[in-house]
Design a protein around this motif. Sequence first.
Motif, short mmCIF file in Angstrom:
data_model
loop_
_atom_site.label_atom_id
_atom_site.label_comp_id
_atom_site.label_asym_id
_atom_site.label_seq_id
_atom_site.Cartn_x
_atom_site.Cartn_y
_atom_site.Cartn_z
N ALA A 1 -35.53 -26.90 1.64
CA ALA A 1 -34.54 -25.96 2.59
C ALA A 1 -35.03 -24.53 2.76
O ALA A 1 -35.71 -24.11 1.60
CB ALA A 1 -33.33 -26.07 1.82
N PRO A 2 -34.78 -24.02 3.73
CA PRO A 2 -35.19 -22.63 4.12
C PRO A 2 -34.86 -21.64 2.86
O PRO A 2 -35.86 -20.85 2.48
CB PRO A 2 -34.88 -22.31 5.32
CG PRO A 2 -34.69 -23.61 6.04
CD PRO A 2 -34.22 -24.45 4.99
N GLU A 3 -33.65 -21.71 2.29
CA GLU A 3 -33.20 -20.75 1.34
C GLU A 3 -34.10 -21.05 0.02
O GLU A 3 -34.29 -19.95 -0.70
CB GLU A 3 -31.72 -20.61 1.23
CG GLU A 3 -31.28 -22.38 0.78
CD GLU A 3 -30.85 -23.11 1.82
OE1 GLU A 3 -30.01 -24.04 1.71
OE2 GLU A 3 -31.40 -22.94 2.93
N ILE A 4 -34.59 -22.19 -0.42
CA ILE A 4 -35.09 -22.45 -1.47
C ILE A 4 -36.50 -21.94 -1.34
O ILE A 4 -37.15 -21.34 -2.40
CB ILE A 4 -35.28 -24.05 -1.67
CG1 ILE A 4 -33.77 -24.35 -2.10
CG2 ILE A 4 -36.07 -24.45 -3.10
CD1 ILE A 4 -33.69 -26.04 -2.42
N CYS A 5 -36.97 -22.28 -0.15
CA CYS A 5 -38.66 -21.65 0.00
C CYS A 5 -38.36 -20.07 -0.05
O CYS A 5 -39.42 -19.40 -0.69
CB CYS A 5 -38.97 -22.09 1.39
SG CYS A 5 -39.34 -23.74 1.61
N GLU A 6 -37.56 -19.33 0.60
CA GLU A 6 -37.47 -17.96 0.09
C GLU A 6 -37.34 -17.54 -1.12
O GLU A 6 -38.02 -16.64 -1.65
CB GLU A 6 -36.28 -17.45 1.08
CG GLU A 6 -36.58 -17.64 3.05
CD GLU A 6 -37.39 -16.62 3.25
OE1 GLU A 6 -37.86 -15.68 2.45
OE2 GLU A 6 -37.68 -16.64 4.33
N ALA A 7 -36.46 -18.15 -2.05
CA ALA A 7 -36.24 -18.09 -3.36
C ALA A 7 -37.59 -18.23 -4.08
O ALA A 7 -37.90 -17.36 -5.09
CB ALA A 7 -35.02 -18.78 -4.00
N LEU A 8 -38.39 -19.20 -3.75
CA LEU A 8 -39.74 -19.43 -4.66
C LEU A 8 -40.70 -18.24 -3.99
O LEU A 8 -41.43 -17.85 -4.85
CB LEU A 8 -40.21 -20.86 -3.90
CG LEU A 8 -39.32 -21.98 -4.49
CD1 LEU A 8 -40.15 -23.41 -4.01
CD2 LEU A 8 -39.11 -22.14 -5.97
N THR B 1 -54.11 -26.68 -3.01
CA THR B 1 -54.00 -28.09 -2.92
C THR B 1 -52.23 -28.52 -2.56
O THR B 1 -51.85 -29.71 -2.69
CB THR B 1 -54.36 -28.81 -4.02
OG1 THR B 1 -53.57 -28.16 -5.31
CG2 THR B 1 -55.89 -28.75 -4.15
N CYS B 2 -51.59 -27.45 -2.59
CA CYS B 2 -50.03 -27.78 -2.30
C CYS B 2 -49.51 -26.71 -1.71
O CYS B 2 -49.78 -25.33 -1.47
CB CYS B 2 -49.04 -27.55 -3.58
SG CYS B 2 -47.39 -28.10 -3.62
N VAL B 3 -48.71 -27.19 -0.28
CA VAL B 3 -48.12 -26.15 0.59
C VAL B 3 -46.70 -26.63 0.59
O VAL B 3 -46.32 -27.72 0.78
CB VAL B 3 -48.64 -26.39 2.04
CG1 VAL B 3 -48.03 -25.22 2.89
CG2 VAL B 3 -50.20 -26.12 1.91
N ILE B 4 -45.91 -25.28 0.33
CA ILE B 4 -44.16 -25.70 0.36
C ILE B 4 -43.89 -24.80 1.70
O ILE B 4 -44.33 -23.54 1.58
CB ILE B 4 -43.80 -24.80 -0.84
CG1 ILE B 4 -44.38 -25.66 -2.34
CG2 ILE B 4 -42.33 -25.18 -0.91
CD1 ILE B 4 -43.86 -25.11 -3.41
N ALA B 5 -42.97 -25.66 2.39
CA ALA B 5 -42.37 -24.80 3.77
C ALA B 5 -41.28 -25.80 4.10
O ALA B 5 -41.03 -26.93 3.48
CB ALA B 5 -43.33 -25.14 4.67
N PRO B 6 -40.26 -25.19 4.77
CA PRO B 6 -39.16 -25.78 5.25
C PRO B 6 -39.44 -26.97 6.03
O PRO B 6 -38.79 -28.15 6.10
CB PRO B 6 -38.31 -24.97 5.95
CG PRO B 6 -39.02 -23.62 5.55
CD PRO B 6 -40.25 -23.76 5.25
N SER B 7 -40.66 -27.12 6.81
CA SER B 7 -41.04 -28.05 7.79
C SER B 7 -42.48 -27.77 8.17
O SER B 7 -42.88 -26.84 7.89
CB SER B 7 -40.21 -28.33 9.03
OG SER B 7 -40.39 -27.24 9.82
N PHE B 8 -43.09 -28.86 8.58
CA PHE B 8 -44.63 -29.05 8.95
C PHE B 8 -44.90 -29.76 10.42
O PHE B 8 -43.91 -30.75 10.52
CB PHE B 8 -45.33 -29.89 7.97
CG PHE B 8 -45.37 -29.17 6.40
CD1 PHE B 8 -46.25 -28.34 6.06
CD2 PHE B 8 -44.13 -29.62 5.68
CE1 PHE B 8 -46.34 -27.81 4.66
CE2 PHE B 8 -44.29 -29.10 4.32
CZ PHE B 8 -45.20 -28.15 3.92
N ALA B 9 -45.66 -29.22 11.03
CA ALA B 9 -46.08 -30.06 12.21
C ALA B 9 -46.51 -31.41 11.78
O ALA B 9 -47.26 -31.63 10.64
CB ALA B 9 -47.02 -29.22 13.00
#
Length: 211
Positions: free
Chosen positions: A127-134, A101-109
């Motif tokens: 931000a991409p670096e935050i997503c990579e850390a998560l 029920t939740c998607v985390i990404a730097p950007s979405f279509a």
Amino acid sequence: MKAFTTLSSTAAALTDNGRLMANVDTDMIIPKQFLKTTQREGLAEGLFFELKTKADGSPDPDFVLNKPQHRHAGILIAGDNFGCGSSREHAPWALLDQGITCVIAPSFADIFHNNCFKNGILPIALAPEICEALAEQAGGANHRFTIDLERQTITTPEGAEIRFNIEPGRKQSLLQGLDDIGETLMAGETIDAFEARRAHETPWLQGRANG
């Protein structure tokens, strides 16, 4: 539509060679052979089918959602431009059927992003670096995150708090569990009053003369 308030769940990260997968399109999320139904139940079978299944049809134990610790993840972490490709609403339906029920990404279509809100899924852009850390934390021994929509925060397994942005109207719709139809029905009395007034003031629009 089920309201989204808080979510405490394990997270699963879609990675390729140690990096978050970018440009995951809707055909990768749910291939075309699973689009023959208009039912929302049972679509988890087709979710990431080509990623989670070997050539002989058996489950790939290396795919993240096939691993016991991530099998019931409610949070998915992915790379840039998630949900690109064709505009199939089956994509968020399949995620929901899986329990995500939740998607985390730097950007979405754009279309996928809109479809998420219409189906009770919270898409969070960071931000991409935050997503990579998560994603790295999601792969650790403690991989439980808490999403608080009211406060707009993500609490990581390490206890850190990360804030995210969301458009206020969409936030309220998720908190109340309202899709487009639900929002319209909330204004039912106002719509009925307008229709009654219009019928009285402009009867010719109703196909009858003013009597």
